[in-house]
Design an enzyme around this catalytic site. Sequence first.
Site, PDB file in Angstrom:
ATOM      1  N   GLU A   1      -4.763   7.571  -3.154  1.00 49.53           N
ATOM      2  CA  GLU A   1      -5.187   6.270  -2.620  1.00 49.53           C
ATOM      3  C   GLU A   1      -5.469   5.275  -3.744  1.00 49.53           C
ATOM      4  O   GLU A   1      -5.332   4.064  -3.557  1.00 49.53           O
ATOM      5  CB  GLU A   1      -6.409   6.407  -1.714  1.00 49.53           C
ATOM      6  CG  GLU A   1      -6.134   7.132  -0.385  1.00 49.53           C
ATOM      7  CD  GLU A   1      -5.083   6.453   0.484  1.00 49.53           C
ATOM      8  OE1 GLU A   1      -4.891   5.226   0.348  1.00 49.53           O
ATOM      9  OE2 GLU A   1      -4.443   7.158   1.283  1.00 49.53           O
TER      10      GLU A   1
ATOM     11  N   HIS B   1       1.837   4.477  -2.786  1.00 49.36           N
ATOM     12  CA  HIS B   1       1.945   5.940  -2.575  1.00 49.36           C
ATOM     13  C   HIS B   1       3.358   6.408  -2.928  1.00 49.36           C
ATOM     14  O   HIS B   1       3.546   7.457  -3.534  1.00 49.36           O
ATOM     15  CB  HIS B   1       1.713   6.279  -1.100  1.00 49.36           C
ATOM     16  CG  HIS B   1       0.282   6.233  -0.657  1.00 49.36           C
ATOM     17  ND1 HIS B   1      -0.704   6.965  -1.270  1.00 49.36           N
ATOM     18  CD2 HIS B   1      -0.317   5.573   0.371  1.00 49.36           C
ATOM     19  CE1 HIS B   1      -1.871   6.744  -0.628  1.00 49.36           C
ATOM     20  NE2 HIS B   1      -1.655   5.901   0.360  1.00 49.36           N
TER      21      HIS B   1
ATOM     22  N   HIS C   1       0.829  -1.209   0.000  1.00 55.26           N
ATOM     23  CA  HIS C   1       0.000   0.000   0.000  1.00 55.26           C
ATOM     24  C   HIS C   1       0.865   1.261   0.000  1.00 55.26           C
ATOM     25  O   HIS C   1       0.757   2.112  -0.887  1.00 55.26           O
ATOM     26  CB  HIS C   1      -0.924  -0.018   1.227  1.00 55.26           C
ATOM     27  CG  HIS C   1      -1.811   1.185   1.323  1.00 55.26           C
ATOM     28  ND1 HIS C   1      -3.118   1.177   0.887  1.00 55.26           N
ATOM     29  CD2 HIS C   1      -1.585   2.436   1.776  1.00 55.26           C
ATOM     30  CE1 HIS C   1      -3.646   2.377   1.071  1.00 55.26           C
ATOM     31  NE2 HIS C   1      -2.734   3.166   1.621  1.00 55.26           N
ATOM     32  N   GLU C   2       1.742   1.347   0.993  1.00 55.18           N
ATOM     33  CA  GLU C   2       2.587   2.554   1.079  1.00 55.18           C
ATOM     34  C   GLU C   2       3.536   2.625  -0.115  1.00 55.18           C
ATOM     35  O   GLU C   2       3.868   3.712  -0.586  1.00 55.18           O
ATOM     36  CB  GLU C   2       3.366   2.579   2.395  1.00 55.18           C
ATOM     37  CG  GLU C   2       2.495   2.586   3.666  1.00 55.18           C
ATOM     38  CD  GLU C   2       1.438   3.673   3.711  1.00 55.18           C
ATOM     39  OE1 GLU C   2       1.650   4.758   3.120  1.00 55.18           O
ATOM     40  OE2 GLU C   2       0.372   3.432   4.322  1.00 55.18           O
TER      41      GLU C   2
HETATM   42 ZN    ZN Z   1      -2.980   5.224   1.805  1.00 52.14          ZN
END
Ligand code: ZN
Length: 497
Positions: A290, A264, A260-261
């Site tokens: 996101e 980003h 997830h990170e």
């Molecule tokens: Zn996030």
Amino acid sequence: MTFDNAKESFLTTLRRAGGLASALGLLYWDMMTIMPKKGAAARANVVGAMDTEMFRLTTSDAFGAAMDTLSEKRDQLSSREGRMLELAWREYERNKKIPTEEYEAFSVATAQASHLWVGAKQNNNYSAFAPHLQKIIDFSRRFADYWGYDDKPYDAMLDRFDPALLTAQIDPIFAQLLSGTRALLSRAGDNASLPAVTVSPDRQQAVGEYLLRVMGYDMDAGNLYTTEHPFTCGIHAGDVRVTTKYHPTMPLSSIFSVLHEGGHGLYDQNISEELDGTGLRDGASMGIHESQSRFWENIVGRSQAFWQVHLDKVNELSGAVMCDNADTFFRAINAVTPSLIRIEADELTYNLHIIIRYEMEKAIMNDGVNSGQLPELWASKYEEYLGICPKTYTEGILQDSHWSGGSFGYFPSYTIGNLCAAQFADAFERENGLLSKHIQTPEGMALLVDWQKRNIHRYGMEETPRQIMERVCGEDVNPAFFLRYMENKLADVYPGF
Ligand code: ZN
């Protein structure tokens, strides 16, 4: 003021503000990772002072006058400069409405509350946190009044994250998503399960770094550290850091938080370097940001194709066999089950966690619900949407950091991100064929990263989220793509779905 002087002053101020924002980012990263805990009180004051300096700079009369002069001759600005002016003016107008002393008090209060939240969560102590949360709620209500809104105060909060997605736009999107989610949830069958394993933090770190490399995240332009609540910190070009948390008995938790990170991080690393110091070096919106993290966490990271290639290596680095069969692993990591913790929720019920927070934020901002009433409201919403109820504050209202930082209005971005991610996947496949095919080779992965960079990342904030969605997907946020994607996936997870 001449046009040239105004432009010089405008660009200089933006560069200085960009420098301060980078320094603040680094202070925040330090505070949430390696700062000794006794430094917290003094650090809150340092952050408050620097944040206020930036606030003064970007709300100064000189900056306003320069922007006034430029606005009169907008035709002499390049399209990039026009966008810089548009965004800086928006921030200026918004911040000008808040008295400086009040802004400083707010900065200090959020820095204190962010730190206190960590202890409160660890100790399951909501009553220690509630008065601080109340302070931030009070600030937020006053800010909403300063900023103004057409319909409800909560819209003033949502407007910060995406001016085109206010309650009137989000309500019907969430309603369609909710009914589609309930229909799919009712069809889920028996879940595959995984053996219990323990993986040390060092080994989880090695797995995390391996996954980041697979995704094309540049380890020479970032790093992976541990924290209480995983986040990504884009400090400036060449330094975009990601964080995670290691639970030795739950290695999947850090695997998916790193993916997830990492999503980003890839976004921030791939923003055009030309945008440093322009005020445009960020994601188009938090929803679009996101969409990139959720794309990597779920669409890539929970796909069959990904684990067919990487499961053996991850088992090896873990020093434990999490599963010896990629197909079983795929079915287990996509098992749909109502659960208490948002960041560990499956892809389908995740959005219910967001809808709950969206409704709670509406209650706080529009209906005067206060910190003392929140745990009860939380429990009733979890009962209503997920049929379960937290036994502790830690697994209930204290699980998220957002409110301690004053980020009311942020949560919907996650679900908007999920919906956009499915639309981006559809757009990618229309152009390049099946994503699953590309996920299985290093060349295919490179093509995907390049596609994201060319179509989304490099623009930073130069385009609005709406422009990006229209250009790449041909339409704005539409939950039908996500629901179709989930239905197809669940058909692979549950025999006879
Ligand atoms: Zn996030």
